[in-house]
Design a protein around this motif. Structure first.
Motif, short mmCIF file in Angstrom:
data_model
loop_
_atom_site.label_atom_id
_atom_site.label_comp_id
_atom_site.label_asym_id
_atom_site.label_seq_id
_atom_site.Cartn_x
_atom_site.Cartn_y
_atom_site.Cartn_z
N ARG A 226 39.81 37.83 28.66
CA ARG A 226 39.99 36.40 28.86
C ARG A 226 40.70 36.18 30.19
O ARG A 226 41.85 36.57 30.35
CB ARG A 226 40.81 35.79 27.72
N PRO A 227 40.03 35.58 31.17
CA PRO A 227 40.64 35.41 32.49
C PRO A 227 41.85 34.48 32.46
O PRO A 227 41.97 33.60 31.61
CB PRO A 227 39.50 34.79 33.31
N GLY A 228 42.74 34.73 33.41
CA GLY A 228 43.88 33.84 33.60
C GLY A 228 45.22 34.50 33.45
O GLY A 228 46.23 33.95 33.89
N GLY A 229 45.30 35.68 32.84
CA GLY A 229 46.57 36.35 32.67
C GLY A 229 46.92 37.26 33.83
O GLY A 229 46.13 37.46 34.76
N ASN A 230 48.12 37.83 33.78
CA ASN A 230 48.54 38.77 34.83
C ASN A 230 47.73 40.06 34.81
O ASN A 230 47.52 40.69 35.83
CB ASN A 230 50.03 39.09 34.68
N ASN A 231 47.31 40.46 33.62
CA ASN A 231 46.49 41.65 33.46
C ASN A 231 45.02 41.27 33.65
O ASN A 231 44.49 40.42 32.93
CB ASN A 231 46.71 42.24 32.07
N VAL A 232 44.38 41.90 34.64
CA VAL A 232 42.94 41.72 34.86
C VAL A 232 42.31 43.08 34.54
O VAL A 232 42.02 43.88 35.42
CB VAL A 232 42.63 41.29 36.30
N PRO A 233 42.11 43.37 33.26
CA PRO A 233 41.77 44.73 32.85
C PRO A 233 40.39 45.18 33.30
O PRO A 233 39.46 44.39 33.40
CB PRO A 233 41.86 44.67 31.32
N ALA A 234 40.30 46.47 33.56
CA ALA A 234 39.01 47.06 33.92
C ALA A 234 38.05 46.97 32.75
O ALA A 234 38.45 47.04 31.59
CB ALA A 234 39.20 48.51 34.34
N SER A 235 36.79 46.84 33.08
CA SER A 235 35.74 46.90 32.06
C SER A 235 34.97 48.21 32.19
O SER A 235 34.88 48.99 31.24
CB SER A 235 34.78 45.71 32.21
#
Length: 318
Positions: A226-235
């Motif tokens: 879910r976009p918008g957080g500090n974590n932009v996790p790898a897919s």
């Protein structure tokens, strides 16, 4: 956010990223080929409106040995890994005078090239390709390493907003340290057990094998966020078309395409990453794989309104 988003990040390391197990002789062709692949990659990004984050080792920002030595932390704050080979500070005597004489370690001209391309974010990959979870690492040496990375970026009028931790190693304490320095986004790991943040000793054969299977089947899921957080996790890691797995590469690209489609349909995020040196050999074939992914994104943009974002702009509306 209509149509979901794709985030692309590249770990731009030059030889700093592999020096603990490779040399100019054993991996130099990949490094030089990776340098040559940057221009056509940027051309594709610019032509198709693709934003991307280039997480760059601070030492690779430098154009010369002299410039690098001026910004390094004090020796007392260099990491003291139990495995001394992990410390890139021990290889400083290998360096040539400047980028023209040593393109394996210095990349100032490439940083400028990336910065000049629309939609590209230059992020940090720490100063020395710092391994946060390896035995002997500590918070003081990590903070000093990160401060040096911030300084060398500032000298090129770059404000760091995002970080990719080398070998995806980090802990809550490291997240506190980056936040204190104004770095608000980081690339986390997919949630499945095979991708959890561990030291090198924890990268067991079952973990590596499961990641390999997942890359070619998608068995562990699309790894969306879910976009918008500090974590932009790898897919997914975009694996190079190389060696014994060449015949399986179309299956790997299909896994990526399916996950992208799912992100567009569910208005979530998909984060693809790789290293420029992954394109260092068989460059045209690997660029063709990137073309396939870009073409798929273009279709999803037209059909669902999917957008391209950097780590720093993830979650932003148009």
């Amino acid at each position: 956010m209509s149509g979901g988003e794709i985030v692309i990040s590249l770990d731009f390391e030059l030889l700093w990223g592999v020096r603990d197990h490779a040399t100019r002789d054993s991996y130099g062709a990949n490094i030089l080929g990776g340098r040559a692949a940057i221009a056509p990659t940027l051309e594709r990004f610019a032509r198709h409106g693709i934003q991307a984050t280039w997480a760059t080792v601070g030492a690779a920002f430098c154009g010369s040995r002299e410039e690098l030595l001026e910004v390094l932390p004090h020796k007392d704050l260099w990491p003291r890994y139990q495995n001394p080979a992990l410390s890139n500070y021990r290889y400083l005597d290998e360096l040539g005078a400047d980028e023209a004489h040593d393109p394996y370690y210095f990349g100032a001209s490439l940083v400028d090239q990336i910065a000049d391309c629309p939609g590209q974010e230059i992020a940090t990959h720490t100063m020395s390709h710092y391994y946060c979870l390896e035995p002997g690492a500590d918070m003081a040496s990590f903070a000093a390493d990160l401060d040096a990375a911030c300084q060398v970026a500032k000298q090129r009028s770059i404000t760091l907003q995002s970080i990719v931790f080398p070998r995806n190693q980090y802990s809550p304490l490291h997240l506190d340290t980056i936040e204190q320095r104004g770095i608000r986004r980081y690339r986390g790991n997919p949630g499945a057990w095979a991708y959890r943040s561990v030291a090198g000793a924890g990268q067991t054969l079952p973990r590596r094998l499961m990641r390999l299977i997942d890359a070619h089947t998608g068995v562990l899921g699309p790894h969306l966020f879910r976009p918008g957080g500090n974590n932009v996790p790898a897919s997914h890691f975009l694996r190079p078309r190389a060696g014994r797995l060449t015949a399986l590469h179309p299956y790997h690209l299909a896994v990526i395409e399916r996950a992208m489609t799912r992100a567009a349909q569910t208005e979530t995020g998909f984060h693809l990453w790789w290293h420029p040196h992954n394109f260092g050999l068989d460059t045209e074939a690997n660029l063709a794989g990137l073309d396939r992914i870009i073409a798929h994104f273009t279709r999803l943009r037209e059909e669902y309104g999917m957008v391209s974002r950097t780590m720093a702009t993830s979650g932003e509306r148009q």
